[in-house]
Scaffold this active site. Structure first.
Site, PDB file in Angstrom:
ATOM      1  N   ASP A  10       1.993  -3.832  -0.157  1.00 21.22           N
ATOM      2  CA  ASP A  10       3.224  -4.302  -0.772  1.00 21.22           C
ATOM      3  C   ASP A  10       3.083  -5.827  -0.878  1.00 21.22           C
ATOM      4  O   ASP A  10       2.282  -6.432  -0.157  1.00 21.22           O
ATOM      5  CB  ASP A  10       4.407  -3.923   0.131  1.00 21.22           C
ATOM      6  CG  ASP A  10       5.707  -4.511  -0.356  1.00 21.22           C
ATOM      7  OD1 ASP A  10       6.003  -4.400  -1.552  1.00 21.22           O
ATOM      8  OD2 ASP A  10       6.425  -5.118   0.476  1.00 21.22           O
ATOM      9  N   LEU A  11       3.807  -6.448  -1.790  1.00 22.97           N
ATOM     10  CA  LEU A  11       3.652  -7.905  -1.971  1.00 22.97           C
ATOM     11  C   LEU A  11       4.719  -8.688  -1.191  1.00 22.97           C
ATOM     12  O   LEU A  11       4.415  -9.412  -0.235  1.00 22.97           O
ATOM     13  CB  LEU A  11       3.731  -8.235  -3.469  1.00 22.97           C
ATOM     14  CG  LEU A  11       3.663  -9.719  -3.848  1.00 22.97           C
ATOM     15  CD1 LEU A  11       2.296 -10.312  -3.521  1.00 22.97           C
ATOM     16  CD2 LEU A  11       3.969  -9.904  -5.329  1.00 22.97           C
ATOM     17  N   ASP A  12       5.974  -8.506  -1.635  1.00 23.39           N
ATOM     18  CA  ASP A  12       7.077  -9.294  -1.070  1.00 23.39           C
ATOM     19  C   ASP A  12       7.315  -8.915   0.390  1.00 23.39           C
ATOM     20  O   ASP A  12       7.613  -7.764   0.693  1.00 23.39           O
ATOM     21  CB  ASP A  12       8.369  -9.049  -1.869  1.00 23.39           C
ATOM     22  CG  ASP A  12       8.226  -9.490  -3.327  1.00 23.39           C
ATOM     23  OD1 ASP A  12       7.688 -10.575  -3.569  1.00 23.39           O
ATOM     24  OD2 ASP A  12       8.659  -8.738  -4.227  1.00 23.39           O
ATOM     25  N   THR A  18       8.675 -13.997  -0.364  1.00 22.09           N
ATOM     26  CA  THR A  18       9.478 -14.324  -1.547  1.00 22.09           C
ATOM     27  C   THR A  18      10.952 -13.993  -1.343  1.00 22.09           C
ATOM     28  O   THR A  18      11.769 -14.346  -2.185  1.00 22.09           O
ATOM     29  CB  THR A  18       8.960 -13.545  -2.769  1.00 22.09           C
ATOM     30  OG1 THR A  18       8.614 -12.242  -2.315  1.00 22.09           O
ATOM     31  CG2 THR A  18       7.745 -14.218  -3.382  1.00 22.09           C
ATOM     32  N   LYS A  46      15.808  -5.780   0.557  1.00 23.76           N
ATOM     33  CA  LYS A  46      14.356  -5.705   0.793  1.00 23.76           C
ATOM     34  C   LYS A  46      13.781  -4.431   0.190  1.00 23.76           C
ATOM     35  O   LYS A  46      14.211  -3.326   0.539  1.00 23.76           O
ATOM     36  CB  LYS A  46      14.079  -5.699   2.299  1.00 23.76           C
ATOM     37  CG  LYS A  46      13.710  -7.043   2.860  1.00 23.76           C
ATOM     38  CD  LYS A  46      13.143  -6.862   4.260  1.00 23.76           C
ATOM     39  CE  LYS A  46      12.973  -8.171   4.973  1.00 23.76           C
ATOM     40  NZ  LYS A  46      12.622  -7.957   6.377  1.00 23.76           N
ATOM     41  N   GLY A  47      12.820  -4.579  -0.686  1.00 26.80           N
ATOM     42  CA  GLY A  47      12.141  -3.406  -1.257  1.00 26.80           C
ATOM     43  C   GLY A  47      12.948  -2.675  -2.315  1.00 26.80           C
ATOM     44  O   GLY A  47      12.486  -1.684  -2.872  1.00 26.80           O
ATOM     45  N   ARG A  50      15.265  -4.395  -8.863  1.00 26.78           N
ATOM     46  CA  ARG A  50      16.136  -5.484  -9.341  1.00 26.78           C
ATOM     47  C   ARG A  50      17.536  -4.973  -9.693  1.00 26.78           C
ATOM     48  O   ARG A  50      18.543  -5.544  -9.261  1.00 26.78           O
ATOM     49  CB  ARG A  50      15.509  -6.147 -10.571  1.00 26.78           C
ATOM     50  CG  ARG A  50      16.202  -7.455 -10.951  1.00 26.78           C
ATOM     51  CD  ARG A  50      15.576  -8.041 -12.212  1.00 26.78           C
ATOM     52  NE  ARG A  50      14.141  -8.223 -12.065  1.00 26.78           N
ATOM     53  CZ  ARG A  50      13.310  -8.466 -13.081  1.00 26.78           C
ATOM     54  NH1 ARG A  50      13.795  -8.557 -14.303  1.00 26.78           N
ATOM     55  NH2 ARG A  50      12.012  -8.617 -12.874  1.00 26.78           N
ATOM     56  N   SER A 115       3.503  -2.898  -5.629  1.00 21.99           N
ATOM     57  CA  SER A 115       4.761  -3.653  -5.532  1.00 21.99           C
ATOM     58  C   SER A 115       5.776  -3.188  -6.569  1.00 21.99           C
ATOM     59  O   SER A 115       5.412  -2.805  -7.677  1.00 21.99           O
ATOM     60  CB  SER A 115       4.464  -5.144  -5.747  1.00 21.99           C
ATOM     61  OG  SER A 115       5.657  -5.860  -5.956  1.00 21.99           O
ATOM     62  N   ALA A 116       7.055  -3.277  -6.200  1.00 20.13           N
ATOM     63  CA  ALA A 116       8.137  -2.944  -7.139  1.00 20.13           C
ATOM     64  C   ALA A 116       8.398  -4.088  -8.114  1.00 20.13           C
ATOM     65  O   ALA A 116       9.065  -3.909  -9.136  1.00 20.13           O
ATOM     66  CB  ALA A 116       9.410  -2.665  -6.356  1.00 20.13           C
ATOM     67  N   SER A 117       7.866  -5.258  -7.808  1.00 18.73           N
ATOM     68  CA  SER A 117       8.255  -6.449  -8.574  1.00 18.73           C
ATOM     69  C   SER A 117       7.594  -6.522  -9.942  1.00 18.73           C
ATOM     70  O   SER A 117       6.405  -6.273 -10.091  1.00 18.73           O
ATOM     71  CB  SER A 117       7.887  -7.705  -7.784  1.00 18.73           C
ATOM     72  OG  SER A 117       8.125  -8.849  -8.584  1.00 18.73           O
ATOM     73  N   ASN A 119       7.461  -9.329 -11.308  1.00 19.32           N
ATOM     74  CA  ASN A 119       6.908 -10.698 -11.270  1.00 19.32           C
ATOM     75  C   ASN A 119       5.627 -10.784 -10.437  1.00 19.32           C
ATOM     76  O   ASN A 119       5.141 -11.882 -10.173  1.00 19.32           O
ATOM     77  CB  ASN A 119       7.946 -11.661 -10.680  1.00 19.32           C
ATOM     78  CG  ASN A 119       9.166 -11.799 -11.572  1.00 19.32           C
ATOM     79  OD1 ASN A 119       9.067 -12.275 -12.700  1.00 19.32           O
ATOM     80  ND2 ASN A 119      10.309 -11.349 -11.093  1.00 19.32           N
ATOM     81  N   LYS A 146      10.460   2.990  -5.057  1.00 13.49           N
ATOM     82  CA  LYS A 146      10.267   3.476  -3.693  1.00 13.49           C
ATOM     83  C   LYS A 146      11.643   3.936  -3.189  1.00 13.49           C
ATOM     84  O   LYS A 146      12.631   3.289  -3.524  1.00 13.49           O
ATOM     85  CB  LYS A 146       9.735   2.342  -2.793  1.00 13.49           C
ATOM     86  CG  LYS A 146       8.374   1.777  -3.245  1.00 13.49           C
ATOM     87  CD  LYS A 146       8.033   0.487  -2.507  1.00 13.49           C
ATOM     88  CE  LYS A 146       6.762  -0.142  -3.060  1.00 13.49           C
ATOM     89  NZ  LYS A 146       6.435  -1.459  -2.457  1.00 13.49           N
ATOM     90  N   GLU A 170       3.561  -2.129   4.507  1.00 11.52           N
ATOM     91  CA  GLU A 170       4.923  -2.223   3.959  1.00 11.52           C
ATOM     92  C   GLU A 170       5.896  -2.870   4.931  1.00 11.52           C
ATOM     93  O   GLU A 170       5.805  -2.624   6.133  1.00 11.52           O
ATOM     94  CB  GLU A 170       5.445  -0.810   3.680  1.00 11.52           C
ATOM     95  CG  GLU A 170       5.462  -0.389   2.249  1.00 11.52           C
ATOM     96  CD  GLU A 170       6.426  -1.179   1.375  1.00 11.52           C
ATOM     97  OE1 GLU A 170       7.289  -1.914   1.882  1.00 11.52           O
ATOM     98  OE2 GLU A 170       6.309  -1.052   0.148  1.00 11.52           O
ATOM     99  N   ASP A 171       6.824  -3.675   4.406  1.00 11.87           N
ATOM    100  CA  ASP A 171       7.844  -4.288   5.277  1.00 11.87           C
ATOM    101  C   ASP A 171       9.215  -3.664   5.085  1.00 11.87           C
ATOM    102  O   ASP A 171      10.153  -4.027   5.798  1.00 11.87           O
ATOM    103  CB  ASP A 171       7.944  -5.797   5.017  1.00 11.87           C
ATOM    104  CG  ASP A 171       8.587  -6.099   3.683  1.00 11.87           C
ATOM    105  OD1 ASP A 171       8.221  -5.427   2.685  1.00 11.87           O
ATOM    106  OD2 ASP A 171       9.458  -6.972   3.619  1.00 11.87           O
TER     107      ASP A 171
HETATM  108  C1  BG6 Z   1      10.538  -5.992  -4.231  1.00 11.13           C
HETATM  109  C2  BG6 Z   1      11.447  -6.921  -3.438  1.00 11.13           C
HETATM  110  O1  BG6 Z   1       9.201  -6.207  -3.861  1.00 11.13           O
HETATM  111  O2  BG6 Z   1      10.670  -6.242  -5.628  1.00 11.13           O
HETATM  112  C3  BG6 Z   1      12.880  -6.761  -3.923  1.00 11.13           C
HETATM  113  O3  BG6 Z   1      11.365  -6.603  -2.063  1.00 11.13           O
HETATM  114  C4  BG6 Z   1      12.952  -6.995  -5.431  1.00 11.13           C
HETATM  115  O4  BG6 Z   1      13.706  -7.673  -3.242  1.00 11.13           O
HETATM  116  C5  BG6 Z   1      11.987  -6.057  -6.154  1.00 11.13           C
HETATM  117  O5  BG6 Z   1      14.273  -6.777  -5.907  1.00 11.13           O
HETATM  118  C6  BG6 Z   1      11.958  -6.274  -7.670  1.00 11.13           C
HETATM  119  O6  BG6 Z   1      11.446  -7.545  -7.936  1.00 11.13           O
HETATM  120  P1  BG6 Z   1      11.550  -8.319  -9.334  1.00 11.13           P
HETATM  121  O7  BG6 Z   1      10.650  -9.511  -9.135  1.00 11.13           O
HETATM  122  O8  BG6 Z   1      10.987  -7.386 -10.384  1.00 11.13           O
HETATM  123  O9  BG6 Z   1      12.966  -8.653  -9.577  1.00 11.13           O
HETATM  124 MG    MG Z   2       8.356  -5.760   0.593  1.00 11.22          MG
END
Ligand code: BG6
Ligand code: MG
Length: 215
Positions: A10-12, A18, A46-47, A50, A115-117, A119, A146, A170-171
Site C-alpha cells: 500500500d502507498l499512503d 500522505t 485511512k484507506g 476519495r 494503492s487506492a489513490s 495520485n 478495498k 497495509e496500514d
Molecule cells: C488511500 C488513502 O491510499 O487513497 C485515502 O489512504 C485516500 O485517504 C485514497 O482517500 C484515495 O486517494 P486519492 O489520492 O485518489 O484521493
Molecule cells: Mg494506507
C-alpha cells in the site's frame, strides 16, 4: 503459507505519510463549508476512497448535497491535495523503506504497489520510488475499493505470482481485509490493536526484513 515470492505495498501510510496532506485538504474544505475537521476525524479516512471520504466528511458537517456538487467538492479537495504532494521529496519516504526494498531486490522478490489513490504515480515520481516496482496498481486501474481484493489480485497477476506466494503491507483495516480476501499473507503496519486481523504487525518498514517475511 507458502514461500513469499512477491511483496505488494500500500502507498499512503506504508511507504509515505500522505495522511497529513489529505488532512490539510479535507480540513480546508470543511472550513469553507463552516465546520471543523479534526485529526481524529481524519483517522476514519485511512484507506477509504476519495468519494467515500467525502461522504464521511459531509456526514460530520451534517451537509446534504447533490451528486454533482459532491463531484465538484471532491475535485476541489484533490486540487489542493495535489498542490501539497507537488512539494514532496525523497526525504518524505518513511524510515526503512528503501533499505527493505534493497533487501527484497537482492533476494529476487518481485514488488508491486497496490494503492487506492489516483495520485499514486505522481507521489512515486516526486519521492523517486517508481523504479522499484515491477507493477503499479493504483486507483486509476481498479473498479472496486478495498476491502475488495481487486487491487492486490491485479498486482499478483501483473507480477505473474500466485496470491499464496504474495505478502501485502497495509496500514488500514480495509486494506488488511482486502489482502485476506485475496488469500495473501498480510503484514499490518501500525498498531496491533487496530490491525489485529493481520498475520503479523510491525510498527513500520524499518522493523522489517527477509527473515520476518518467511515465518
Ligand atoms: C488511500 C488513502 O491510499 O487513497 C485515502 O489512504 C485516500 O485517504 C485514497 O482517500 C484515495 O486517494 P486519492 O489520492 O485518489 O484521493
Ligand atoms: Mg494506507
Amino acid at each position: 503459507m507458502g514461500t513469499i515470492r512477491a511483496c505488494i505495498f500500500d502507498l499512503d501510510g506504508v511507504v509515505v505519510d500522505t495522511a497529513k496532506y489529505h488532512y490539510l485538504a479535507w480540513k480546508r474544505l470543511a472550513q469553507e463549508m463552516g465546520f471543523d475537521f479534526t485529526p481524529e476525524d481524519n483517522e476514519k479516512l485511512k484507506g477509504v476512497s476519495r468519494m467515500d471520504s467525502l461522504s464521511i466528511l459531509l456526514n460530520i458537517g451534517g451537509i446534504k448535497i447533490s451528486e454533482e456538487e459532491k463531484h465538484q467538492l471532491a475535485e476541489k479537495k484533490n486540487n489542493w491535495y495535489k498542490e501539497y504532494i507537488d512539494t514532496m521529496t525523497p526525504e518524505e519516504v518513511l524510515p526503512g523503506v528503501v533499505n527493505f526494498f534493497e533487501e527484497l531486490k537482492l533476494n529476487h522478490i518481485k514488488m508491486a504497489l497496490g494503492s487506492a489513490s489516483k495520485n499514486a504515480q505522481s507521489i512515486l515520481e516526486k519521492t523517486n520510488l517508481s523504479h522499484w516496482f515491477d507493477a503499479i496498481i493504483d486507483g486509476t486501474k481498479t473498479q472496486e475499493a478495498k476491502p475488495n481484493p481487486e487491487v492486490f489480485l491485479l498486482g499478483a497477476r501483473e507480477l505473474g505470482i500466485e496470491p499464496k506466494h504474495c505478502a501485502v503491507f497495509e496500514d488500514a483495516e480495509a486494506g488488511i481485509q482486502a489482502a485476506l480476501n485475496a488469500n495473501m499473507y498480510c503484514i499490518g503496519v501500525g498498531s496491533p490493536q487496530v490491525l489485529s486481523k493481520a498475520h503479523q504487525v510491525i510498527p513500520g518498514l524499518f522493523d522489517m526484513n527477509m527473515a520476518k517475511l518467511n515465518v
